[in-house]
Design an enzyme around this catalytic site. Structure first.
Site, PDB file in Angstrom:
ATOM      1  N   SER A 183       0.831  -1.210   0.000  1.00 28.71           N
ATOM      2  CA  SER A 183       0.000   0.000   0.000  1.00 28.71           C
ATOM      3  C   SER A 183       0.865   1.259   0.000  1.00 28.71           C
ATOM      4  CB  SER A 183      -0.924   0.000   1.222  1.00 28.71           C
ATOM      5  OG  SER A 183      -0.174  -0.168   2.411  1.00 28.71           O
ATOM      6  N   ASN A 193      -2.334  -2.604  13.229  1.00 31.68           N
ATOM      7  CA  ASN A 193      -3.792  -2.417  13.151  1.00 31.68           C
ATOM      8  C   ASN A 193      -4.253  -1.153  13.869  1.00 31.68           C
ATOM      9  OD1 ASN A 193      -3.643  -4.796  11.829  1.00 31.68           O
ATOM     10  ND2 ASN A 193      -4.619  -6.046  13.417  1.00 31.68           N
ATOM     11  N   THR A 238     -39.899  26.308 -10.369  1.00 30.15           N
ATOM     12  CA  THR A 238     -40.161  24.923  -9.967  1.00 30.15           C
ATOM     13  C   THR A 238     -40.289  24.189 -11.294  1.00 30.15           C
ATOM     14  OG1 THR A 238     -42.551  25.250  -9.936  1.00 30.15           O
ATOM     15  CG2 THR A 238     -41.407  25.580  -7.841  1.00 30.15           C
ATOM     16  N   HIS A 239     -39.801  22.961 -11.350  1.00 31.10           N
ATOM     17  CA  HIS A 239     -39.744  22.196 -12.615  1.00 31.10           C
ATOM     18  C   HIS A 239     -38.940  22.952 -13.676  1.00 31.10           C
ATOM     19  CE1 HIS A 239     -43.226  19.929 -10.925  1.00 31.10           C
ATOM     20  NE2 HIS A 239     -43.602  21.134 -10.524  1.00 31.10           N
ATOM     21  N   SER A 294     -13.639  28.226 -27.171  1.00 27.27           N
ATOM     22  CA  SER A 294     -13.720  27.064 -28.051  1.00 27.27           C
ATOM     23  C   SER A 294     -12.633  27.198 -29.097  1.00 27.27           C
ATOM     24  CB  SER A 294     -15.096  27.027 -28.715  1.00 27.27           C
ATOM     25  OG  SER A 294     -15.025  26.279 -29.912  1.00 27.27           O
ATOM     26  N   LYS A 307     -17.761  31.475 -28.405  1.00 24.88           N
ATOM     27  CA  LYS A 307     -18.129  30.705 -27.217  1.00 24.88           C
ATOM     28  C   LYS A 307     -17.293  30.991 -25.983  1.00 24.88           C
ATOM     29  CE  LYS A 307     -20.063  26.866 -27.161  1.00 24.88           C
ATOM     30  NZ  LYS A 307     -20.225  25.428 -27.121  1.00 24.88           N
ATOM     31  N   ASN A 353     -17.133  28.818 -22.471  1.00 22.91           N
ATOM     32  CA  ASN A 353     -17.707  27.600 -21.873  1.00 22.91           C
ATOM     33  C   ASN A 353     -17.493  27.549 -20.360  1.00 22.91           C
ATOM     34  OD1 ASN A 353     -18.514  26.655 -24.408  1.00 22.91           O
ATOM     35  ND2 ASN A 353     -16.487  25.756 -24.779  1.00 22.91           N
ATOM     36  N   GLU A 389     -18.850  22.665 -15.088  1.00 29.61           N
ATOM     37  CA  GLU A 389     -19.133  21.317 -15.595  1.00 29.61           C
ATOM     38  C   GLU A 389     -18.281  20.274 -14.866  1.00 29.61           C
ATOM     39  OE1 GLU A 389     -19.998  21.627 -20.224  1.00 29.61           O
ATOM     40  OE2 GLU A 389     -18.404  22.971 -19.604  1.00 29.61           O
ATOM     41  N   TYR A 442      -9.760  -6.620  12.383  1.00 31.06           N
ATOM     42  CA  TYR A 442      -9.134  -6.115  11.163  1.00 31.06           C
ATOM     43  C   TYR A 442      -9.081  -7.181  10.069  1.00 31.06           C
ATOM     44  CZ  TYR A 442      -5.596  -4.310   7.951  1.00 31.06           C
ATOM     45  OH  TYR A 442      -4.936  -3.891   6.828  1.00 31.06           O
ATOM     46  N   GLN A 498      -7.452  -2.071   3.945  1.00 32.52           N
ATOM     47  CA  GLN A 498      -6.375  -1.281   3.356  1.00 32.52           C
ATOM     48  C   GLN A 498      -6.884  -0.485   2.143  1.00 32.52           C
ATOM     49  OE1 GLN A 498      -2.187  -2.690   3.143  1.00 32.52           O
ATOM     50  NE2 GLN A 498      -2.628  -2.987   0.975  1.00 32.52           N
TER      51      GLN A 498
HETATM   52  N1  ARG Z   1      -1.135  -1.346   5.311  1.00 36.95           N
HETATM   53  C1  ARG Z   1      -2.101  -1.855   6.208  1.00 36.95           C
HETATM   54  C2  ARG Z   1      -3.437  -1.123   6.004  1.00 36.95           C
HETATM   55  O1  ARG Z   1      -3.440  -0.094   5.439  1.00 36.95           O
HETATM   56  C3  ARG Z   1      -1.643  -1.672   7.619  1.00 36.95           C
HETATM   57  C4  ARG Z   1      -2.255  -2.630   8.585  1.00 36.95           C
HETATM   58  C5  ARG Z   1      -1.740  -4.000   8.349  1.00 36.95           C
HETATM   59  N2  ARG Z   1      -2.165  -4.914   9.336  1.00 36.95           N
HETATM   60  C6  ARG Z   1      -2.065  -6.224   9.186  1.00 36.95           C
HETATM   61  N3  ARG Z   1      -2.516  -6.955  10.151  1.00 36.95           N
HETATM   62  N4  ARG Z   1      -1.545  -6.769   8.125  1.00 36.95           N
HETATM   63  O2  ARG Z   1      -4.479  -1.596   6.397  1.00 36.95           O
END
Ligand code: ARG
Length: 467
Positions: A33, A120, A165-166, A287, A293, A295, A300, A327, A332
């Site tokens: 991650s 965790n 309205t509408h 444009s 134009k 825009n 948007e 957990y 993650q």
């Molecule tokens: N990278 C993990 C997350 O974002 C951290 C926690 C990992 N915990 C574990 N028990 N593997 O959730």
């Protein structure tokens, strides 16, 4: 790697004890991650410093080790800020990247930092701190947006425009009143932001893996050091809970929906057909082929951002759905949704605040449109109730005939002669012309929260005192 994160070659140095070989490349790819949670580096370091300080205070680690840990963490903080820190995918996430670097910097003392905690509760802490900061930022940005609307409302408390309205002209209103409708919406969004901050203001650190810890830690001390009101009360819930992220995304989604409605109105108002506003050059584009134009691209895009922000909410709700306690690695996947929504919500609020401040209000065009479409027909019906004593249903019927006559003559209600009106109902007098103008119509709506300029000014004053 293209993202500057190094690949794995051997077993993980943090939990590699039980593993003979490194992960498959695909495993590493799906597991890591660091590509996105490196965003949490400052929160991770803050949390670790508070944790190490508490461990030393409670005699769980020595003050000497704590000092080394804190100095090392501060070095890492500047390394990351200056861009010299080398993130490694082999080390999975921000927590292990920082801890590994700490070991290189200070040696064995680094190994004591992870006493009485787990990734965790660590990730729950980092992410909560991040979301809290983001919510505080949103609160300020919404205050700015509300301020922009209050300024425009004050300036245009007397500017008449059609109310719809509408999307059909309904009754005349003031542009100031219309602006104040958005003040209410974004004011509620800000209140939701404040509630979300209040809900998440509990410290998760010390819940450890899920069951708490045998060490004599002081969770109140870390909670206080990290600016939380108090520690969370149940260690299982603490590491299972992502309500704070879901609440952020819910708040963001509702706010994005509000922004999209405003964006849509700006798109409509800025068409030559409506011509109620002229967007500043700063928030529009030309444009490449049609020189005439201008825009409303920013509006948007704000309208479109709602799609991805709502998508993030649905994504995280679906990620969390059916997860057993406590957990699971599924969690993650929470961060990218929140990061993406936060980035885009900020952009959308900022762009909208700029547009509202900068756009030119075309008072003449609004006034011309306010009188079109028999917009004072309800005023005529109300007059018949008040002055002639007709029941409202009958007044509605008489007014319908007056509108039909004006329509057949292609003129406005106020352009009909008294004789023509009396042919429909002989009780009508020339006093009726007092209520057929848009200004009279608007000024008469003095009910609490109504569109009369006097009432709108009261609404503005109420909000000024709260913004
Ligand atoms: N990278 C993990 C997350 O974002 C951290 C926690 C990992 N915990 C574990 N028990 N593997 O959730």
């Amino acid at each position: 790697m293209a993202d500057g994160i190094k690949d794995a070659t051997s077993s993980n140095q943090m939990w590699g004890g039980r593993f003979a070989s490194g992960p498959d490349a695909i495993m590493e790819e799906i597991n890591a991650s660091i590509g996105f949670d490196k965003k949490l580096y400052a929160q991770d370091i803050r949390g670790s410093i508070a944790h190490a300080t508490m461990l030393a205070e409670k005699g769980i680690i020595s003050h000497e080790d704590k000092d080394k840990i804190v100095a090392g963490l501060n070095t890492i903080l500047s390394e990351i800020k200056s861009g010299e820190f080398e993130f490694s995918r082999k080390l999975e996430d921000i927590h292990m990247n920082i801890e590994a670097r700490l070991a290189t910097l200070i040696g064995p003392a680094a190994g004591r930092l992870h006493t009485a905690r787990s990734r965790n509760d660590q990730v729950a802490l980092d992410f909560r701190l991040w979301v809290k900061e983001e919510l505080v930022k949103c609160e300020k940005m919404l205050t700015d947006l509300v301020g922009a609307f209050l300024d425009r409302a004050e300036e245009h408390a007397e500017t008449v425009m059609p109310g719809f309205t509408h999307l059909q002209a309904a009754q005349p209103v003031t542009f100031g009143h219309h602006c104040m409708a958005y003040v209410e919406m974004f004011g509620r969004d800000r209140a939701r932001v404040r509630h979300a901050i209040d809900h998440l203001d509990e410290s998760p650190i010390g819940a450890a893996a899920l069951a708490g810890t045998p060490y004599p830690i002081d969770r109140h001390m870390t909670a206080k050091a990290l600016g939380f009101r108090e520690p969370t009360r149940n260690s299982i819930d603490t590491v299972s809970d992502r309500d704070f992220a879901l609440e952020f995304l819910s708040v963001a989604a509702i706010c994005a929906v509000h922004l999209s409605r405003l964006a849509e109105e700006i798109v409509i108002w800025s068409t030559p057909q409506f011509g109620f506003v002229r967007l500043s050059d700063a928030f529009s584009t030309g444009s490449s082929i049609m020189p005439q134009k201008k825009n409303p691209d920013a509006a948007e895009l704000v309208r479109a951002k709602t799609g991805r922000i709502n998508g993030s909410l649905v994504a995280l709700l679906t990620i969390m759905k059916g997860l057993p306690l406590a957990y699971s690695k599924d969690m993650q996947e929470d961060k990218e949704q929140v990061f993406d929504a936060a980035e885009n919500l900020e952009l959308a609020i900022a762009a909208m605040t700029g547009m509202i401040r900068d756009m030119e209000i075309r008072v003449d065009r609004m006034r011309a449109a306010a009188g079109a479409g028999f917009s004072t027909a309800t005023d005529l019906a109300d007059w018949l109730v008040r002055e002639v004593g007709l029941p409202f249903r009958e007044a509605h019927h008489v007014t319908g005939r007056v509108v039909a006559l004006a329509e057949s003559k292609s003129c406005g209600l106020a352009d009909l002669s008294l004789e023509e009106l009396q042919a429909i109902d002989p009780n009508i007098t020339d006093k009726v012309f007092d209520v057929l103008s848009v200004d009279a119509s608007v000024a008469s709506r003095q009910s609490f929260g109504g569109t009369a300029p006097a009432e709108v000014k009261k609404q503005i004053a109420w909000w000024r005192a709260r913004n």
